[in-house]
Structures are given as C-alpha cells and as structure tokens.
Design a protein around this motif. Structure first.
Motif, mmCIF file in Angstrom:
data_model
loop_
_atom_site.group_PDB
_atom_site.id
_atom_site.type_symbol
_atom_site.label_atom_id
_atom_site.label_comp_id
_atom_site.label_asym_id
_atom_site.label_seq_id
_atom_site.Cartn_x
_atom_site.Cartn_y
_atom_site.Cartn_z
ATOM 1 N N CYS B 20 0.855 -1.190 0.000
ATOM 2 C CA CYS B 20 0.000 0.000 0.000
ATOM 3 C C CYS B 20 0.888 1.236 0.000
ATOM 4 N N ASP B 54 6.547 3.819 2.945
ATOM 5 C CA ASP B 54 6.055 2.911 1.902
ATOM 6 C C ASP B 54 7.180 2.537 0.936
ATOM 7 N N GLN B 143 -2.966 3.740 11.309
ATOM 8 C CA GLN B 143 -4.232 3.012 11.378
ATOM 9 C C GLN B 143 -4.494 2.130 10.162
#
Ligand SMILES: Cc1cc2nc3c(=O)[nH]c(=O)nc-3n(C[C@H](O)[C@H](O)[C@H](O)COP(=O)(O)OP(=O)(O)OC[C@H]3O[C@@H](n4cnc5c(N)ncnc54)[C@H](O)[C@@H]3O)c2cc1C
Ligand SMILES: Nc1ncnc2c1ncn2[C@@H]1O[C@H](COP(=O)(O)O)[C@@H](O)[C@H]1O
Lengths: 326, 272
Positions: B20, B54, B143
């Motif tokens: 992601c 990321d 989160q």
C-alpha cells in the motif's frame, strides 16, 4: 454513569514508560464529560501493576493470559472485545504507541467505532468532545469529533503528564484479576531483545549537537562534529533518518525509538521536529534550532530560532568563534 | 476474470504481495490553510511524493521477490488523479502492477475509508502478504495497516524491522520495534499484514529498464465505491495553525550577526 476504559500499555508485566500518562488524560476527560474511569492492564502475571494502577483511585481490571508475557496487541485487542460488549464504555483509550494504534484500529474496525488518534488535547463543544492533534509534521493542527456512540482514542505520549497518585489523598480502587480464556489469535510472540551496541553515552553529555536529514550528505556530519568540539563534554546526536542510513550508529538516535536526553544545550541542525524526535529531547534546558523552513515544528519548542542553511551557517559559526573566542 | 485475480491450485507455491503506497505532500513544502479552515491549498508550490515508509515496504517486497523468485509484487494507492504518479514511481522501483483506487474528493480522508477501499479490493485476490508503511508522514494515523488486517481477518504485526519467511512459505517471523531499542520477535501465519518501519532496508533507485517499462505500462484504475461502505468516521471540525510557542527568540540579521548573537548567548550561559 457512563465510562471511559483506559487500557494501559505494559511490556513484560511492567507499565510502559508513558503508561500512567493515560490515567491523567482519562481523569481530565472524565471530569469534563462526567464519566467513570475503568483502568485495564494486561499481562501474564499482572497483579503488581494492577495494584500500582489502583493507587490512583480508579477500579482496575487485570487481564491475564500466558500469551501476554510479551506485548501481543492482536491477542489483547480480541480479548477486550467481550469486555467492551459487557460494560459498554463510551470511550476506550490507549497510548499512541505502535501497539496502542494497532489495538485501537482493530477495535474500531470490528466494533464500528470512530477512532481518533494521536490526541494532544481536547475541548467540549456542548456535550460533544473535540479532539486536537497535529497534521503535516506539526505544521498544522486538526480538530476532530467522533460520530459514533462509542469511540476509540489514542493519546500522544508526552501530551499529558503522568498522573500523580500522591497529589490528592485517594482511596485505592478495587482490583479484579480476570483470567482470559483462549482466544483465536495466530500471532505468537517468541522473545524480546535489547540493542546492546553502545558507542556513545548521549544521556551523560552536557551538550548535544544533533544532525537531521537537512545535513544533506554524510560528509556534512563533519560540520556537526566540529561544532560539537567547541563544547566540553559534548556529543553528536541524530534523528532517525540519519541512523537508518547508517551515517551514524543507532546509539546516536534521539527520540521515542532512540535515547531520551535532557542536556544543558541541544542544538538541532536540519531536524524538522517530528513528534517522535521531540519526545526524546524536549526536556533539554536550552534548545537551539537551525532550519531553512520557517514553518518547521522544531521551532515551536526552541528557545533560539535560526532560519538559515546549516551548510553555510555552521562554517560561519566556526569562523566567528575563532575570531571572537580564541 | 478481473485483472490480478487468480485462484490457486494446491501445487501453486508462487506468492503474491500487495504494497500500500500513499502519496503525501513533501513536508518541507510551505503549507497554508484553505477552504474556510477545512483543508489546505493543494495548488501551486506543493510537491507530492511517495510516503517514505512505503518506499521501505516496497523495497522489502522486491527483496522478497529477489530471494524467492516466483513472487508477484503489486502496489495499490487510494487517492486523487495525482496519486497515479506515485504508483508509476512504484513500477519504476520494481512493482509489477499498480492499482489506483480513484477517490476524487479532496480534503481530510479518514483512515477507515482508505482501509475499507483497499480491503475490498484485496479480499478475493489471494494475497499472501500485505505490506504497509508504519505510518503516513502527513497524517500520522498508524491506522490503515491494522484496519485492513481487521477487515480481512488477517493477523498483523506492526513496526517491522526484520522479516524471514519459513521455507514452507506458511509462516513469517518478524522483529517488531518497541520503544528505546527493544525489539520483539513474533511469528505469524500467512496470509498476514505487516507495517514496515524505516531502516529495514535501503530503498533502491529505479533501474533504467524499470523506468522504461513503467513509462508504457498502464495502471489499473478503479473508481472508489464509497456508497455501500456504511462507515462512521471521525468528523473534521476545523484546521488551524499551531499556537506559536511563546518562548522562542528568533535570531535575526545577517548570517554573521546571527552567529555572533548565538555565540554571545552560549557564552552568557557559560556553555563556551
Ligand atoms: C514508530 C516511529 C518511531 C520513530 N522514532 C523516531 C526517533 O526515535 N527519533 C527520530 O528522530 N525519529 C523517529 N521517527 C521518525 C520521525 O517520524 C521523522 O521521520 C524523523 O524524525 C525526521 O527526521 P528529520 O527531522 O531529520 O528529517 P525531516 O523531517 O525530513 O526534516 C529535515 C529538515 O531539515 C530542514 N533542512 C533541509 N535542508 C536544510 C539545510 N540546508 N539547512 C537547514 N535545514 C535544512 C528541512 O526544512 C526539514 O525541516 C519515528 C517514526 C515512527 C513512525
Ligand atoms: N491513501 C492511501 N493509499 C494507499 N495506502 C495508504 C493510504 N493511506 C495510508 N496508506 C498505507 O497505510 C500506511 C499507514 O498510513 P496511516 O494509517 O495514514 O498512518 C501507509 O504507510 C500506507 O502504507
């Protein structure tokens, strides 16, 4: 009365460093919104921590299971779901540690509760709480409100002082220890280890000159070292980014996942002032920050603010020092 | 059959990893409030790039592929049109496919929405590992990873600084960073979700061949379907500039004057 559930962070049956700050937050919040506080601690043998926590005057529930010797957020989040179903707290709060965030996310997804993270302060608008947190690395703050009956919060370490159990005489709360039955959690904590590599004693230095990503290149560490040499009993510190790149060993890292320091002088060179860094050095007596970005968050906790390019400013500083003090 | 969707037979040992990746504004860009305190001005001088954590997650996926061989690494991003450039960057850095969940709205995006969209995409794609960054540099929610895991019923480990996949490719053993130099070792079965901490590897620069491949390759773009999600996310009240710390003294003048003033101050404090 409605309740706030404060789930304290424990590591190996001991409260985590910022653990009791959560009780202070819960007390202030409960005062404002007329709530009862229920404290929860978890581990494999948790009576001692539960009793310590009860000294603040709130009821404490200790959750015990062999799988909780080491932090096991997957397991613990699942274990508190029946408790939440049972006592139906209006709020559930954790410390904003990686584990607290994981548990908060799990509960909010499973129970469809609003989750507000990294809370630094709160306000009441009528009977609705508005929580304040920072955004864009401290350049802005954002106010958020929950939209569900029950909600989850994570509280930023350092935002609230640890509760002081001796401030007002209090009767200890009741302690209940509950053995958790087996839970379907496939995560198996195996062990914990501490970094033993130790190349510098940052905590013992009077002066720390710290390098951040703004130094731009590894060679420029020499500038930082030269400035450090101006002071007796000084050391070179760094932000995580510098240590990640192995420009300096891990022992130089200042912040939540590095050292917590409080020298007489902390000079932050090319460091933006992320919460994770600030939490490790905000106790310094004098903070000087050198940064090209006038909006950098580090300036908000600095005593002396210098908006300059460190690559030209530090050589100028050395030059002036030579002229004036030698 | 939908692109990327693949059911596996019992002998199929190949692996699929989904990374992601979020597009964030560069933290050094000046940031100003707009839309009546509801969001920031995204026009003009703001530079957008991939969230640094990321990059570490993507590099780790590529390293797994390089050591195991038959591994497919996909990347996914939820966001406006401009997020496409971050997905392109991920192709340059070695991802095989980039999936863009196009969400046209600007402003605060609750992590529960991002996570629900990613989980809905990934649900029937039989990924063995989903990797996220430990946090997004812009909103620092920490989160989205664990939310996706909870929605998919995947076990999850956060702040991973080391990983090793078992020879039978059924479990993964990870080291998670706690605070102050303590690491915890956790074993978890696959499929699972990990959030990756910085420093786990050294993200590479794109190779020329990947840059050329990425140039021609199309992203898989899917319109976000927010309607059926029945989420109750937090509500934005307003955005403001932080209260100025009252104690800080801004040292002014030329660089020489600033240096002199600083030295005087340090001298007065008997530090030098
Ligand atoms: C779970 C977790 C734990 C973490 N723990 C830590 C920790 O213990 N310690 C830590 O430090 N970080 C930690 N981090 C990382 C943290 O969030 C930040 O990413 C990091 O602190 C940023 O480092 P920096 O300030 O050096 O870099 P940046 O944020 O990139 O800032 C660089 C700064 O340099 C300035 N600059 C650029 N060029 C110049 C120049 N020529 N002259 C002067 N200034 C210049 C820029 O304006 C900018 O403000 C953690 C993150 C997570 C998620
Ligand atoms: N819009 C997004 N698109 C894709 N991945 C995202 C997005 N937002 C967050 N993530 C992932 O979730 C991680 C944590 O983000 P956050 O929960 O916002 O701190 C990031 O490092 C990304 O891996």
């Amino acid at each position: 009365m409605e309740r706030i559930l404060a789930i304290l962070d424990t590591i190996a049956n001991k409260p985590a460093p910022s653990g009791f700050e959560l009780i202070n937050f819960a007390e202030q919040f409960a005062d404002t919104f007329s709530l009862d506080i229920q404290v929860v601690v978890a581990g494999s043998s948790i009576v001692d921590v539960a009793e310590k926590a009860s000294c603040y005057g709130h009821d404490v529930m200790g959750l015990e299971h062999n799988s909780l010797t080491h932090p096991n957020p997957d397991f613990l989040a699942k274990a508190v779901i029946p408790l939440i179903d049972d006592i139906k707290p209006r709020y559930v709060c954790f410390q904003h540690t990686m584990r607290g965030c994981q548990m908060a996310a799990h509960l909010s997804a499973r129970l469809n509760m609003t989750c507000i993270t990294a809370v630094q302060s709160f306000n009441a608008v009528g009977d609705i709480p508005v929580f304040r947190r920072s955004l864009f690395n401290g350049k802005l703050t954002i106010d958020l409100s929950p939209t569900t009956e029950q909600s989850v919060l994570t509280i930023l370490p350092g935002a609230f002082a640890p509760a002081d159990s001796s401030a007002v005489p209090r009767n200890p709360g009741t302690v209940v220890i509950r053995k958790i039955s087996d839970i379907d959690s496939p995560c198996r904590p195996l062990s914990m280890s501490e970094s033993t590599e130790e190349t510098v004693r940052l905590e013992e230095s009077d002066v720390i000159i710290s390098a951040g990503r703004g130094i731009g290149a590894q060679e420029n560490l020499e500038l930082i070292r030269e400035v450090a040499r101006l002071f007796p009993n000084s050391a070179v510190g760094a932000s995580r980014i510098i240590c990640d790149q192995k420009w300096l060993p891990y022992a130089h890292q200042v912040g939540v996942t590095g050292k917590t320091v409080s020298p007489r002088l902390y000079m932050a060179c090319g460091i933006s002032g992320s919460q994770q860094h600030i939490s490790g050095m905000k106790g310094s007596q004098i903070i000087v920050a050198i940064n090209t970005d006038p909006q950098a968050a580090i300036f908000s906790i600095s005593d002396y603010i210098i908006i300059e390019d460190l690559k030209t400013f530090l050589p100028t500083l050395m030059q002036k020092h030579k002229e004036l003090y030698k | 059959m939908e692109t990327g969707c693949r059911r596996r037979g019992p002998d199929d040992t190949s692996m699929k990893i989904l990374v992601c990746v979020k597009q964030v504004q560069d933290t050094e860009s000046p940031i100003e409030i707009a839309n009546g305190g509801q969001w920031i001005n995204e026009e003009g001088h703001i530079a957008f790039r991939m969230n640094r954590y990321d990059e570490f997650a993507l590099e780790e996926a590529v390293l797994i592929r390089e050591s195991l061989g038959d591994v497919i690494v996909d990347t996914i991003s939820v966001g406006q049109q401009r997020s496409g450039s971050t997905l392109k960057k991920s192709l340059e850095k070695g991802a095989a496919n980039g999936i863009h969940i196009l969400l046209e709205t600007t402003g605060y995006c609750p992590p529960s929405l991002t996570a629900a969209l990613i989980a809905d995409y990934a649900r029937d794609k039989s990924y063995d590992i989903i990797l996220c960054g430990v946090m997004a540099e812009d909103d620092m929610q920490c989160q989205v990873g664990p939310l996706i895991a909870a929605r998919l019923g995947f076990p999850c480990a956060v702040s991973v600084v080391k990983e090793a996949i078992s020879p039978d490719r059924k479990t993964i053993t990870v080291e998670c960073e706690l605070e102050g130099g303590i690491n915890e070792t956790i074993a978890l079965p696959m499929p699972c979700l990990l959030t990756i901490q910085s420093g786990i590897n050294r993200p590479r620069y794109p190779s020329l061949s990947n840059v050329l491949r990425a140039k021609d390759q199309k992203l898989l773009t899917i319109q976000a379907n927010v309607g059926p999600l029945s989420l109750k996310p937090e509500q934005l009240v307003s955005i403001s500039y932080p209260e100025k710390g009252t104690k800080g003294l801004i040292i002014t003048g030329t660089a020489e004057q600033k240096a002199e003033q600083l030295l005087t101050i340090l001298h007065e404090q008997s530090l030098i």
